[in-house]
Design a protein around this motif. Structure first.
Motif, PDB file in Angstrom:
ATOM      1  N   GLY A 341       0.819  -1.211   0.000  1.00 40.06           N
ATOM      2  CA  GLY A 341       0.000   0.000   0.000  1.00 40.06           C
ATOM      3  C   GLY A 341       0.850   1.256   0.000  1.00 40.06           C
ATOM      4  N   GLY A 342       2.190   1.103   0.074  1.00 42.49           N
ATOM      5  CA  GLY A 342       3.073   2.253  -0.089  1.00 42.49           C
ATOM      6  C   GLY A 342       3.538   2.881   1.213  1.00 42.49           C
ATOM      7  N   LEU A 343       3.257   2.231   2.358  1.00 39.57           N
ATOM      8  CA  LEU A 343       3.703   2.825   3.622  1.00 39.57           C
ATOM      9  C   LEU A 343       5.216   2.707   3.772  1.00 39.57           C
ATOM     10  CD1 LEU A 343       2.367   4.163   6.066  1.00 39.57           C
ATOM     11  CD2 LEU A 343       2.313   1.959   7.191  1.00 39.57           C
ATOM     12  N   ILE A 344       5.773   1.539   3.449  1.00 39.02           N
ATOM     13  CA  ILE A 344       7.237   1.383   3.569  1.00 39.02           C
ATOM     14  C   ILE A 344       7.853   0.914   2.257  1.00 39.02           C
ATOM     15  CG2 ILE A 344       7.366   0.974   6.050  1.00 39.02           C
ATOM     16  CD1 ILE A 344       7.487  -2.050   5.313  1.00 39.02           C
ATOM     17  N   GLY A 345       7.232   1.196   1.174  1.00 38.04           N
ATOM     18  CA  GLY A 345       7.806   0.818  -0.125  1.00 38.04           C
ATOM     19  C   GLY A 345       6.971   1.429  -1.230  1.00 38.04           C
ATOM     20  N   ASP A 346       7.118   0.879  -2.422  1.00 37.56           N
ATOM     21  CA  ASP A 346       6.350   1.410  -3.539  1.00 37.56           C
ATOM     22  C   ASP A 346       4.893   0.946  -3.445  1.00 37.56           C
ATOM     23  OD1 ASP A 346       8.910   2.036  -4.219  1.00 37.56           O
ATOM     24  OD2 ASP A 346       9.091   0.525  -5.790  1.00 37.56           O
ATOM     25  N   VAL A 347       3.974   1.741  -4.008  1.00 39.37           N
ATOM     26  CA  VAL A 347       2.578   1.283  -4.104  1.00 39.37           C
ATOM     27  C   VAL A 347       2.563   0.180  -5.157  1.00 39.37           C
ATOM     28  CG1 VAL A 347       0.219   1.924  -4.701  1.00 39.37           C
ATOM     29  CG2 VAL A 347       1.663   3.530  -3.463  1.00 39.37           C
ATOM     30  N   SER A 348       2.229  -1.040  -4.760  1.00 41.46           N
ATOM     31  CA  SER A 348       2.438  -2.183  -5.658  1.00 41.46           C
ATOM     32  C   SER A 348       1.444  -3.311  -5.392  1.00 41.46           C
ATOM     33  CB  SER A 348       3.868  -2.694  -5.462  1.00 41.46           C
ATOM     34  OG  SER A 348       4.087  -3.018  -4.090  1.00 41.46           O
ATOM     35  N   TYR A 349       0.208  -2.966  -5.035  1.00 41.97           N
ATOM     36  CA  TYR A 349      -0.760  -3.992  -4.650  1.00 41.97           C
ATOM     37  C   TYR A 349      -1.440  -4.648  -5.857  1.00 41.97           C
ATOM     38  CZ  TYR A 349      -4.111  -0.073  -5.039  1.00 41.97           C
ATOM     39  OH  TYR A 349      -4.852   0.990  -5.483  1.00 41.97           O
ATOM     40  N   ALA A 350      -1.995  -5.839  -5.605  1.00 45.22           N
ATOM     41  CA  ALA A 350      -2.532  -6.675  -6.688  1.00 45.22           C
ATOM     42  C   ALA A 350      -3.654  -5.996  -7.473  1.00 45.22           C
ATOM     43  CB  ALA A 350      -3.038  -7.999  -6.099  1.00 45.22           C
ATOM     44  N   GLY A 351      -4.452  -5.195  -6.777  1.00 45.37           N
ATOM     45  CA  GLY A 351      -5.595  -4.544  -7.419  1.00 45.37           C
ATOM     46  C   GLY A 351      -5.208  -3.588  -8.536  1.00 45.37           C
ATOM     47  N   LEU A 352      -3.920  -3.246  -8.648  1.00 49.86           N
ATOM     48  CA  LEU A 352      -3.476  -2.354  -9.726  1.00 49.86           C
ATOM     49  C   LEU A 352      -3.391  -3.079 -11.069  1.00 49.86           C
ATOM     50  CD1 LEU A 352      -0.475  -0.575  -7.912  1.00 49.86           C
ATOM     51  CD2 LEU A 352      -2.702   0.435  -8.397  1.00 49.86           C
ATOM     52  N   CYS A 353      -3.475  -4.422 -11.027  1.00 49.53           N
ATOM     53  CA  CYS A 353      -3.318  -5.227 -12.250  1.00 49.53           C
ATOM     54  C   CYS A 353      -4.322  -4.783 -13.320  1.00 49.53           C
ATOM     55  CB  CYS A 353      -3.517  -6.700 -11.913  1.00 49.53           C
ATOM     56  SG  CYS A 353      -3.582  -7.750 -13.370  1.00 49.53           S
ATOM     57  N   ARG A 354      -3.793  -4.552 -14.533  1.00 47.59           N
ATOM     58  CA  ARG A 354      -4.653  -4.103 -15.635  1.00 47.59           C
ATOM     59  C   ARG A 354      -4.940  -5.231 -16.616  1.00 47.59           C
ATOM     60  NH1 ARG A 354      -1.038   0.796 -16.053  1.00 47.59           N
ATOM     61  NH2 ARG A 354      -0.111  -0.329 -17.784  1.00 47.59           N
ATOM     62  N   ASN A 355      -4.558  -6.450 -16.226  1.00 46.99           N
ATOM     63  CA  ASN A 355      -4.881  -7.618 -17.036  1.00 46.99           C
ATOM     64  C   ASN A 355      -4.231  -7.577 -18.423  1.00 46.99           C
ATOM     65  OD1 ASN A 355      -6.077 -10.049 -17.456  1.00 46.99           O
ATOM     66  ND2 ASN A 355      -8.124  -9.250 -17.883  1.00 46.99           N
ATOM     67  N   CYS A 356      -3.014  -7.026 -18.490  1.00 46.72           N
ATOM     68  CA  CYS A 356      -2.374  -6.891 -19.809  1.00 46.72           C
ATOM     69  C   CYS A 356      -1.838  -8.220 -20.330  1.00 46.72           C
ATOM     70  CB  CYS A 356      -1.247  -5.866 -19.740  1.00 46.72           C
ATOM     71  SG  CYS A 356       0.210  -6.473 -18.855  1.00 46.72           S
ATOM     72  N   GLY A 357      -1.583  -9.168 -19.423  1.00 42.80           N
ATOM     73  CA  GLY A 357      -1.157 -10.509 -19.842  1.00 42.80           C
ATOM     74  C   GLY A 357       0.336 -10.654 -20.080  1.00 42.80           C
ATOM     75  N   LYS A 358       1.131  -9.593 -19.894  1.00 42.01           N
ATOM     76  CA  LYS A 358       2.584  -9.670 -20.128  1.00 42.01           C
ATOM     77  C   LYS A 358       3.227 -10.765 -19.252  1.00 42.01           C
ATOM     78  CE  LYS A 358       6.750  -7.013 -19.185  1.00 42.01           C
ATOM     79  NZ  LYS A 358       7.126  -7.043 -17.786  1.00 42.01           N
TER      80      LYS A 358
END
Ligand code: SF4
Ligand code: SF4
Length: 415
Positions: A341-358
């Motif tokens: 959630g970005g408190l002690i690192g980058d904002v990088s949670y699963a819900g950000l996934c845009r389903n690009c398939g890469k």
């Protein structure tokens, strides 16, 4: 009972293989550090030869550094190397770096920090600090003697790790490493890379936040019980890390007298390469067993990284697995919120996934990553993750503002 020592390659400094982590000091029932007990524990460990103590402004919401300072009064400061960290989330300008370090020196009651780390480096934090001039800050602080050794703690992928290692003349680094995270974050690859570049390696989370010790799953305990030499799960996990000659210090967040003595006993005998092949095989079987119990078969290889949407794919899976492996421990979700959630690192949670398939095209385990990300998001985040992130970031900003105002008026600052 006394601990062994290993040498920092670039300086020859001798550090105890067991370090005292001040992130999980004993607390009182109503909350807050149990200061008397914490001081007794720290001094007992130092009397047994522990000479590396690690803290940070964010630990115990700003209370860890002052308690450590009081523990080191009366001559104990001279017996240890103090490690603390620059919190990137509190830095907005180059001047902030000096302000924070000077305040830490005052709080710790010392004229120098022996081991100074950039806290929780990942892509975002690293780029930000570099842009603001952190390397020049480290040079200057080393030149004027406020810090003796420069390093960084790390929670991201191997590519970023190598880049950071190669960018500066570090004396040391700190990585998460244990038998379940052998190929996660920096992993064995990062450990060997750092050692090859002559960096001392401090290991954090050798017990995965305590999950590899204490109440382990029954099937895991049955495997440990087969060992010829009886050791607790914690001792096995520590011995496995110390078995690597590339490791210098293993940090343990100790807050229980019996555990402290158990760790010190283990640090009395843990020479590199001392585990026998049958013992390594036993650890391997325990690891396999844990992996079978895991919800997602992600090995943490990091091939899928970076994700264009900013998701820390192996990191999210790792905490999701922890959440399912250790159902009695409810802390995985709060770690997830803090870390992703970005408190002690980058904002990088699963819900950000845009389903690009890469990632699915690259993953050697053929994991249906976007589908799994939706699962992780549902279980670990709930529907209001965006709001939680905004609130956390806002809270952090407010805490810093308050700290700076307090600093101006009273000379007190939490970060
Ligand atoms: S599918 Fe999702 S997790 Fe995978 S790379 Fe694309 S945005 Fe990232
Ligand atoms: S490529 Fe697959 S196994 Fe490797 S870290 Fe990504 S999701 Fe996990």
């Amino acid at each position: 009972m006394y601990v062994l020592y290993r040498t920092v390659p670039k300086t020859g400094d001798r550090l105890s293989i067991l370090g005292f982590g001040c992130m999980r000091l004993p607390t009182k029932k109503g909350g807050g550090i149990d200061e008397g007990r914490a001081i007794r524990q720290l001094r007992h460990a130092i009397d047994c030869g522990v000479n590396y103590v690690d803290t940070a402004p964010i630990y115990h919401l700003g209370r860890s550094e002052p308690v450590l300072a009081r523990a080191l009064a009366g001559g104990y400061r001279d017996k240890v190397r103090v490690a603390t960290k620059l919190p990137p989330w509190s830095v907005r300008t180059r001047q902030d770096m000096d302000r924070i370090l000077n305040k830490q020196l005052a709080t710790l009651g010392t004229d120098h920090v022996d081991y100074y780390l950039l806290h929780s480096m990942g892509r975002e934090n690293w780029d930000k600090l570099k842009r603001l001039g952190v390397l020049e800050f480290l040079d200057a602080a080393k030149r004027d003697g406020r810090i003796r050794n420069a390093g960084f703690s790390f929670h991201a992928d191997t590519v970023t790790f190598r880049e950071i290692v190669d960018t500066y003349d570090w004396q040391f680094c700190q990585i998460q490493y244990n038998f379940l995270d052998e190929h996660n974050q920096a992993g064995i690859e990062g450990l060997r890379y750092a050692a090859q570049k002559k960096l001392a390696v401090i290991v954090m989370e050798p017990l995965r936040g305590g999950n590899l010790a204490g109440r382990v799953p029954d099937e895991v305990q049955r495997i440990w019980d087969e060992a010829e030499i009886r050791c607790s799960p914690a001792e096995w996990a520590l011995h496995w890390v110390w078995n690597h000659p590339e490791v210098t210090v293993v940090l343990s967040g100790m807050n229980n007298e019996a555990h402290i003595d158990e760790n010190i006993r283990a640090a009395d005998t843990a020479l590199p390469g001392s585990l026998r092949p049958e013992e390594l095989a036993l650890v391997g079987r325990v690891k396999e067993n844990y992996q079978q119990l895991m919800k997602v078969g992600c090995t943490g290889c990091g091939y899928c990284m970076p994700c264009p949407a900013g998701v820390d794919i192996p990191g999210c899976f790792s905490l999701y697995n922890t959440h399912h492996l250790f159902p009695h421990d409810r802390s995985a979700r709060s770690h997830y919120l803090g870390r992703h959630g970005g408190l002690i690192g980058d904002v990088s949670y699963a819900g950000l996934c845009r389903n690009c398939g890469k990632c699915t095209k690259i993953c050697p385990q053929n994991l249906p990553v976007p589908q799994l990300m939706r699962e992780v998001s549902r279980e670990m985040e709930g529907r209001t993750m965006g709001v939680k992130v905004t609130v956390m970031k806002g809270g952090l900003w407010l805490l810093n503002q308050t700290g700076q105002i307090k600093e101006k008026i009273l000379g007190i600052v939490p970060f």
